[in-house]
Design a protein around this motif. Structure first.
Motif, PDB file in Angstrom:
ATOM      1  N   LEU A 114      -2.945  33.180  21.373  1.00 41.63           N
ATOM      2  CA  LEU A 114      -2.221  32.761  20.172  1.00 41.63           C
ATOM      3  C   LEU A 114      -3.162  32.053  19.197  1.00 41.63           C
ATOM      4  N   ASN A 115      -2.932  32.256  17.898  1.00 44.75           N
ATOM      5  CA  ASN A 115      -3.783  31.632  16.888  1.00 44.75           C
ATOM      6  C   ASN A 115      -2.978  31.487  15.602  1.00 44.75           C
ATOM      7  N   ASN A 116      -3.170  30.368  14.922  1.00 48.48           N
ATOM      8  CA  ASN A 116      -2.483  30.145  13.663  1.00 48.48           C
ATOM      9  C   ASN A 116      -3.281  29.157  12.820  1.00 48.48           C
ATOM     10  N   SER A 117      -3.273  29.350  11.499  1.00 47.07           N
ATOM     11  CA  SER A 117      -3.944  28.459  10.557  1.00 47.07           C
ATOM     12  C   SER A 117      -2.997  28.122   9.417  1.00 47.07           C
ATOM     13  N   GLY A 118      -3.214  26.982   8.813  1.00 47.19           N
ATOM     14  CA  GLY A 118      -2.369  26.555   7.703  1.00 47.19           C
ATOM     15  C   GLY A 118      -2.405  25.052   7.565  1.00 47.19           C
ATOM     16  N   PHE A 119      -1.214  24.415   7.554  1.00 52.23           N
ATOM     17  CA  PHE A 119      -1.110  22.972   7.422  1.00 52.23           C
ATOM     18  C   PHE A 119      -0.224  22.420   8.535  1.00 52.23           C
ATOM     19  N   SER A 120      -0.704  21.371   9.180  1.00 51.63           N
ATOM     20  CA  SER A 120       0.133  20.620  10.096  1.00 51.63           C
ATOM     21  C   SER A 120       0.939  19.602   9.286  1.00 51.63           C
ATOM     22  N   ASP A 121       1.864  18.899   9.941  1.00 55.45           N
ATOM     23  CA  ASP A 121       2.703  17.944   9.222  1.00 55.45           C
ATOM     24  C   ASP A 121       1.851  16.880   8.527  1.00 55.45           C
ATOM     25  N   GLY A 122       2.237  16.543   7.307  1.00 54.13           N
ATOM     26  CA  GLY A 122       1.623  15.453   6.573  1.00 54.13           C
ATOM     27  C   GLY A 122       2.651  14.357   6.337  1.00 54.13           C
ATOM     28  N   GLN A 147       0.840  -1.197   0.000  1.00 52.49           N
ATOM     29  CA  GLN A 147       0.000   0.000   0.000  1.00 52.49           C
ATOM     30  C   GLN A 147       0.876   1.248   0.000  1.00 52.49           C
ATOM     31  N   VAL A 148       0.457   2.265  -0.748  1.00 53.00           N
ATOM     32  CA  VAL A 148       1.093   3.575  -0.693  1.00 53.00           C
ATOM     33  C   VAL A 148       0.063   4.595  -0.233  1.00 53.00           C
ATOM     34  N   GLN A 149       0.541   5.652   0.425  1.00 50.76           N
ATOM     35  CA  GLN A 149      -0.349   6.688   0.971  1.00 50.76           C
ATOM     36  C   GLN A 149       0.273   8.071   0.828  1.00 50.76           C
ATOM     37  N   PHE A 150      -0.606   9.043   0.796  1.00 44.36           N
ATOM     38  CA  PHE A 150      -0.184  10.440   0.898  1.00 44.36           C
ATOM     39  C   PHE A 150      -1.224  11.178   1.730  1.00 44.36           C
ATOM     40  N   MET A 151      -0.762  11.931   2.732  1.00 45.22           N
ATOM     41  CA  MET A 151      -1.679  12.655   3.610  1.00 45.22           C
ATOM     42  C   MET A 151      -1.313  14.133   3.649  1.00 45.22           C
ATOM     43  N   PHE A 152      -2.327  14.998   3.447  1.00 42.10           N
ATOM     44  CA  PHE A 152      -2.160  16.434   3.661  1.00 42.10           C
ATOM     45  C   PHE A 152      -3.121  16.865   4.752  1.00 42.10           C
ATOM     46  N   ASN A 153      -2.805  17.986   5.443  1.00 44.43           N
ATOM     47  CA  ASN A 153      -3.365  18.176   6.768  1.00 44.43           C
ATOM     48  C   ASN A 153      -3.700  19.634   7.096  1.00 44.43           C
ATOM     49  N   PRO A 154      -4.784  20.201   6.547  1.00 44.78           N
ATOM     50  CA  PRO A 154      -5.207  21.547   6.945  1.00 44.78           C
ATOM     51  C   PRO A 154      -5.512  21.594   8.442  1.00 44.78           C
ATOM     52  N   ALA A 155      -5.213  22.719   9.076  1.00 39.66           N
ATOM     53  CA  ALA A 155      -5.376  22.783  10.526  1.00 39.66           C
ATOM     54  C   ALA A 155      -5.434  24.221  11.008  1.00 39.66           C
ATOM     55  N   ASN A 156      -5.917  24.389  12.228  1.00 48.46           N
ATOM     56  CA  ASN A 156      -5.771  25.655  12.948  1.00 48.46           C
ATOM     57  C   ASN A 156      -5.543  25.348  14.419  1.00 48.46           C
ATOM     58  N   ALA A 157      -4.844  26.243  15.087  1.00 50.25           N
ATOM     59  CA  ALA A 157      -4.508  26.040  16.492  1.00 50.25           C
ATOM     60  C   ALA A 157      -4.621  27.366  17.233  1.00 50.25           C
ATOM     61  N   SER A 158      -4.974  27.269  18.508  1.00 54.45           N
ATOM     62  CA  SER A 158      -5.065  28.464  19.349  1.00 54.45           C
ATOM     63  C   SER A 158      -4.767  28.063  20.780  1.00 54.45           C
ATOM     64  N   GLY A 159      -4.479  29.060  21.615  1.00 59.50           N
ATOM     65  CA  GLY A 159      -4.269  28.747  23.018  1.00 59.50           C
ATOM     66  C   GLY A 159      -3.216  29.592  23.695  1.00 59.50           C
ATOM     67  N   THR A 160      -2.696  29.048  24.774  1.00 61.32           N
ATOM     68  CA  THR A 160      -1.723  29.728  25.626  1.00 61.32           C
ATOM     69  C   THR A 160      -0.460  28.887  25.732  1.00 61.32           C
ATOM     70  N   ILE A 161       0.684  29.532  25.615  1.00 64.62           N
ATOM     71  CA  ILE A 161       1.968  28.853  25.751  1.00 64.62           C
ATOM     72  C   ILE A 161       2.722  29.465  26.922  1.00 64.62           C
ATOM     73  N   VAL A 162       3.274  28.572  27.765  1.00 61.59           N
ATOM     74  CA  VAL A 162       4.140  28.989  28.875  1.00 61.59           C
ATOM     75  C   VAL A 162       5.521  28.418  28.599  1.00 61.59           C
ATOM     76  N   THR A 163       6.518  29.277  28.484  1.00 59.13           N
ATOM     77  CA  THR A 163       7.864  28.834  28.144  1.00 59.13           C
ATOM     78  C   THR A 163       8.596  28.313  29.377  1.00 59.13           C
ATOM     79  N   ASP A 164       9.777  27.716  29.131  1.00 52.91           N
ATOM     80  CA  ASP A 164      10.600  27.240  30.237  1.00 52.91           C
ATOM     81  C   ASP A 164      11.118  28.384  31.093  1.00 52.91           C
ATOM     82  N   GLN A 165      11.073  29.604  30.547  1.00 54.50           N
ATOM     83  CA  GLN A 165      11.487  30.788  31.314  1.00 54.50           C
ATOM     84  C   GLN A 165      10.296  31.429  32.035  1.00 54.50           C
TER      85      GLN A 165
END
Length: 315
Positions: free
Chosen positions: A111-119, A86-104
Motif C-alpha cells: 500500500l502507498n499513498n501521498s498527500g496531506f495528513s491532518d493539520g 499565540q495563534v498557529q496554523f499547521m499544514f502537513n505534506p506526507a506519504n505512507a506505505s506498508g501493510t494493513i491487516v484487518t479485523d477480518q
C-alpha cells in the motif's frame, strides 16, 4: 527618542511546536513562555513506523505502516491584555506505505499513498505566570511556573474512502489542554525545565469510512493523554532531555459495534536542541513505545528547525 529597527532573534522553546501524528506529542521546550511580537515558522520531518493509522490515534494490531511527514507550523506571539497569547496554523505534506491487516484477518500489502495528513489551527493563552513581555522584558524575566489554556482543532488531510490507506481522517479533532512548565534552575544560561501537558481529544463522526472499515459510520471515544519533558541546557546553546507520554481511551465503534481497540500506551524517548544562529534553532527526537495494550507498537524519529523574526524598538 526611539529608533525602530528589525532584527531576527531565536529563543529555544519560544513557540508551541506542532505535532504531526497526534500520538507523537509536541516535543520538549514546547510549553515555555515566550516574548510577544514574534512571528516564525517551524518546519519538521518525522519518520514513523507503527501499527497505527498515519494520524496516530487508531491502531490496527498486526499492521505495519511507515509514514514520512513534513509538517510546517506558522505562529505568531502577541499580548491579549496583559497575558501572553499565540495563534498557529499547521499544514502537513506526507506519504505512507506498508501493510494493513484487518479485523477480518485480510492482509493488504504494497500500500502507498501521498498527500496531506491532518493539520491544525490553534490558540494558546496564558492563565498563570504568563505576562505579555517585549523582547527586552523577556530577556530580563526570571523563569517561573506558568500555565496556559490551549485549544487545537485538527482538520482532515487527504482522504478517499475507496483507498485502504489514508493520510487524513475525514473528521475534525478538537483538543483541549493546559500546558505547564516548572523551572528547576534560576540560571538563565543553564536552565532546567519540567514541562507537562494534560489534554483530551474529542472526535467528530466519520460518515464515509474507508472500505477497510466495512461500515457506514465510524465514531471514536475521547482520548486522554499527558506529555512530559525534563530538559537541561548543557551549554548556553545546547540542551538535551528525556520525554515521557501516556495516553488512554480512543476506542472506536463501527455502526454502533465496539472495535475493542482502546489505546493504553506509554511512550518515551530522548531529545536535543541547538541554537545554530540567532534566528535559527534545530531540534531532534527519538521515541518508542515502552508499554502498550493489545500489541500497540511504534517508533518515531523527528528533526525540526525554528525560524523566527521580531520587530523591536531600541533606545
Amino acid at each position: 527618542m526611539f529608533k525602530t529597527r528589525h532584527f531576527l532573534v531565536f529563543t529555544i522553546g519560544l513557540l508551541l511546536i506542532s505535532i504531526v501524528a497526534h500520538s507523537q506529542g509536541d516535543g520538549p521546550r514546547s510549553y515555555l513562555l515566550g516574548p510577544k511580537g514574534v512571528i516564525g515558522a517551524n518546519p519538521k520531518y518525522l519518520n514513523l513506523n507503527q501499527n497505527l493509522v498515519p494520524a496516530g490515534n487508531i491502531y490496527l494490531t498486526d499492521s505495519d505502516i511507515n509514514v514520512n511527514v513534513f509538517p510546517t507550523t506558522l505562529f505568531y506571539n502577541f499580548g491579549l491584555g496583559e497575558r501572553f497569547a499565540q495563534v498557529q496554523f499547521m499544514f502537513n505534506p506526507a506519504n505512507a506505505s506498508g501493510t494493513i491487516v484487518t479485523d477480518q484477518d485480510e492482509t493488504f500489502t504494497g500500500l502507498n499513498n501521498s498527500g496531506f495528513s491532518d493539520g491544525f489551527m490553534a490558540f494558546k493563552v496564558g492563565l498563570i505566570g504568563t505576562p505579555a513581555l517585549s523582547i527586552k522584558e523577556f530577556a530580563q524575566h526570571t523563569p517561573a511556573y506558568s500555565m496556559f489554556g490551549y485549544l487545537r482543532v485538527w482538520y482532515s488531510g487527504s482522504y478517499d474512502a475507496s483507498k485502504l490507506l489514508n493520510l487524513g481522517t475525514n473528521r475534525f479533532t478538537i483538543e483541549f489542554g493546559t500546558p505547564m512548565s516548572f523551572p528547576l534552575s534560576k540560571n538563565s544560561k543553564r536552565p532546567i525545565w519540567i514541562e507537562s501537558y494534560p489534554y483530551i481529544q474529542l472526535y467528530t463522526k466519520n460518515t464515509d469510512p474507508s472500505i477497510i472499515v466495512q461500515g457506514n459510520e465510524a465514531i471514536q471515544y475521547p482520548l486522554f493523554g499527558i506529555e512530559n519533558h525534563l530538559t537541561h541546557n548543557l551549554t548556553k546553546k545546547f540542551w538535551a532531555g528525556i520525554d515521557l507520554r501516556y495516553a488512554i481511551g480512543g476506542e472506536s465503534e463501527i455502526d454502533g459495534q465496539a472495535q475493542d481497540n482502546k489505546i493504553n500506551v506509554l511512550g518515551g524517548g530522548l531529545s536535543a536542541g541547538y541554537q545554530i544562529l540567532p534566528f535559527l534553532g534545530a531540534t531532534s527526537s527519538y521515541g518508542i513505545v515502552l508499554a502498550g495494550d493489545n500489541g500497540l507498537d511504534g517508533n518515531m524519529f523527528r528533526l525540526g528547525l525554528v525560524f523566527v523574526y521580531a520587530k523591536t524598538e531600541k533606545n
